[in-house]
Enzyme design. Structure first.
Site, PDB file in Angstrom:
ATOM      1  N   HIS A 205       0.923  -1.151   0.082  1.00 54.39           N
ATOM      2  CA  HIS A 205      -0.086   0.064  -0.213  1.00 54.39           C
ATOM      3  C   HIS A 205       0.851   1.385   0.016  1.00 54.39           C
ATOM      4  CE1 HIS A 205       1.231  -0.372   4.183  1.00 54.39           C
ATOM      5  NE2 HIS A 205       0.702   1.050   4.345  1.00 54.39           N
TER       6      HIS A 205
HETATM    7  N1  UDP Z   1      -2.827  -5.711   9.286  1.00 57.77           N
HETATM    8  C1  UDP Z   1      -4.195  -6.190   9.592  1.00 57.77           C
HETATM    9  N2  UDP Z   1      -4.842  -6.714   8.524  1.00 57.77           N
HETATM   10  C2  UDP Z   1      -4.382  -6.756   7.044  1.00 57.77           C
HETATM   11  C3  UDP Z   1      -3.109  -6.369   7.231  1.00 57.77           C
HETATM   12  C4  UDP Z   1      -2.165  -5.748   7.963  1.00 57.77           C
HETATM   13  O1  UDP Z   1      -4.369  -6.299  10.850  1.00 57.77           O
HETATM   14  O2  UDP Z   1      -5.255  -7.036   6.208  1.00 57.77           O
HETATM   15  C5  UDP Z   1      -1.955  -5.362  10.324  1.00 57.77           C
HETATM   16  C6  UDP Z   1      -0.433  -5.928  10.569  1.00 57.77           C
HETATM   17  O3  UDP Z   1      -0.631  -6.908  11.337  1.00 57.77           O
HETATM   18  C7  UDP Z   1       0.352  -4.973  10.945  1.00 57.77           C
HETATM   19  C8  UDP Z   1      -0.381  -3.635  10.551  1.00 57.77           C
HETATM   20  O4  UDP Z   1      -1.608  -4.033  10.083  1.00 57.77           O
HETATM   21  O5  UDP Z   1       0.370  -4.917  12.479  1.00 57.77           O
HETATM   22  C9  UDP Z   1       0.433  -3.038   9.336  1.00 57.77           C
HETATM   23  O6  UDP Z   1      -0.408  -1.995   8.936  1.00 57.77           O
HETATM   24  P1  UDP Z   1      -0.054  -1.286   7.579  1.00 57.77           P
HETATM   25  O7  UDP Z   1       0.597  -2.249   6.902  1.00 57.77           O
HETATM   26  O8  UDP Z   1      -1.088  -0.882   7.044  1.00 57.77           O
HETATM   27  O9  UDP Z   1       1.086  -0.051   7.824  1.00 57.77           O
HETATM   28  P2  UDP Z   1       2.608   0.163   7.998  1.00 57.77           P
HETATM   29  O10 UDP Z   1       3.106  -0.870   8.998  1.00 57.77           O
HETATM   30  O11 UDP Z   1       3.241  -0.066   6.745  1.00 57.77           O
HETATM   31  O12 UDP Z   1       2.765   1.718   8.697  1.00 57.77           O
END
Ligand code: UDP
Length: 360
Positions: A205
């Site tokens: 994303h």
């Molecule tokens: N996550 C979730 N459901 C999903 C995909 C990700 O609960 O379908 C959780 C994952 O376990 C992690 C977090 O969302 O803890 C990551 O979020 P994201 O990838 O949106 O953000 P980033 O970490 O890149 O800031």
């Protein structure tokens, strides 16, 4: 201390949950303020339900607006809440627009600003997250860093060591507090007809990837090649931003890739714990893969989590399909020596203890 815990997106809800729990346990006078940056039930309400957290006292409802409007509106609305509540300290976590707006609002009102997950650097200023991180770190009064690398980054930028404490990352606490529950409660594998270690899990994303038709196509082609080579289904819970862009760029998703809705935290943890391989551009997934001992391929050119790549638990491959396939083969072939760069699962407790010590 009157503490405002500020959050706005899925990862912030997850990583702030151990801090909320520790605040409750230690009788801290606090409330939760949600900016409303994520508002879709799958990315927001479902997280509160899975983590059994009360809904925030305030939801500013700013939604998915363009940058200037999102930051401006959040700042304005936060300002009145902080004044009305007599807030003396705020804590933000990570690198989103909600984090920067929270830190700015606190700074302008003379409120102590605490940044958890401070000091992460990808050294790539084209990433909006990198700009948010740097600005937030430099206007924060208390900085909780997850790793020694993050500590070093801040020192190199001239941040006073007196403001910094090494705490680990609450991502470990969240995984440890919920992995058993996920195993017990989640039916996601049978629902998707998946067997443990017989599928590949993907998320993507990041703006720099999914806002580019060329890169998004490269990712789809790379995932297709991995699925075909390993003869395994590729399970891709699709973020709303990515879903919109697949449509906008009229990209066809190969049949080896199974798109599913974003999952709740417990189902997603279960999917992560049982997968053969993770392919991602998420920050949180690079951390969770190392905690759950799952090999990780990161579809980016850089990472602000270099602890994972240096330890050989993660590899950076960008969005070239050939490199994605090569990275997947490499990670499945090599013998990985798992380490724990993000702490022992007590970061939430440490953060709250230090806040109480320093700020009351
Ligand atoms: N996550 C979730 N459901 C999903 C995909 C990700 O609960 O379908 C959780 C994952 O376990 C992690 C977090 O969302 O803890 C990551 O979020 P994201 O990838 O949106 O953000 P980033 O970490 O890149 O800031």
């Amino acid at each position: 201390m009157k503490l405002a815990i500020v959050l706005g997106t899925r990862p912030e809800i997850i990583k702030m949950s151990p801090v909320i729990r520790a605040c409750e346990k230690h009788g801290v006078d606090f409330f939760v303020l949600h900016t409303g940056q994520h508002y879709d039930y799958a990315l927001d309400g479902k997280m509160f339900d899975d983590l059994e957290l009360a809904r925030p006292k305030y939801n500013l409802g700013v939604g998915g607006k363009p940058y200037a409007q999102q930051i401006g509106l959040t700042l304005r609305r936060m300002d009145s809440v902080f004044k009305a509540e007599g807030v003396t300290a705020i804590i933000v976590q990570g690198d989103t627009n909600s984090v920067l707006a929270g830190a700015l609002a606190g700074n302008k009102l003379g409120i102590t600003v605490v940044h958890h997950e401070a000091g992460l650097r990808s050294h790539d200023l084209s990433m909006p997250e990198e700009v948010n991180r740097i600005l937030t770190d430099h206007i924060s009064d208390v900085l909780f860093v997850p790793t020694k690398t993050a500590l070093q980054n801040l020192k190199l930028e001239g941040v006073s060591g007196k403001k910094i404490s090494l705490t680990g990352n609450t991502v470990v606490d969240a995984v440890m507090q919920n992995a058993k529950l996920a195993k017990k409660k989640s039916r996601i594998l049978s629902k998707l007809k998946l067997k443990p270690k017989k599928y590949v899990l993907v998320t993507s994303h990041r703006a720099e990837n999914v806002d580019s038709p060329v890169k998004l196509k490269g990712i789809l082609d790379g995932l297709d090649a991995v699925g075909k080579k390993l003869k395994l289904p590729v399970i891709f819970p699709i973020h709303p931003r990515t879903k919109n862009n697949l449509k906008k760029f009229s990209l066809k998703v190969p049949s080896s890739i199974k798109l599913i809705a974003p999952q709740g935290y417990l189902d997603f943890l279960q999917l992560e714990a049982s997968t053969k391989l993770i392919i991602t551009d998420s920050g949180g997934l690079q951390e969770e893969a190392s905690i759950l001992k799952v090999p990780c391929v990161t579809i980016r050119e850089n990472t602000e989590r270099p602890e994972t790549t240096k330890a050989g638990m993660n590899v950076l491959v960008g969005t070239d399909p050939k490199k994605i396939l090569k990275g997947a083969e490499l990670m499945l072939k090599k013998k990985i020596r798992w380490s724990k760069p993000f702490g022992d699962g007590r970061a939430g407790e440490t953060i709250v203890r230090l806040m109480v010590e320093k700020l009351t």
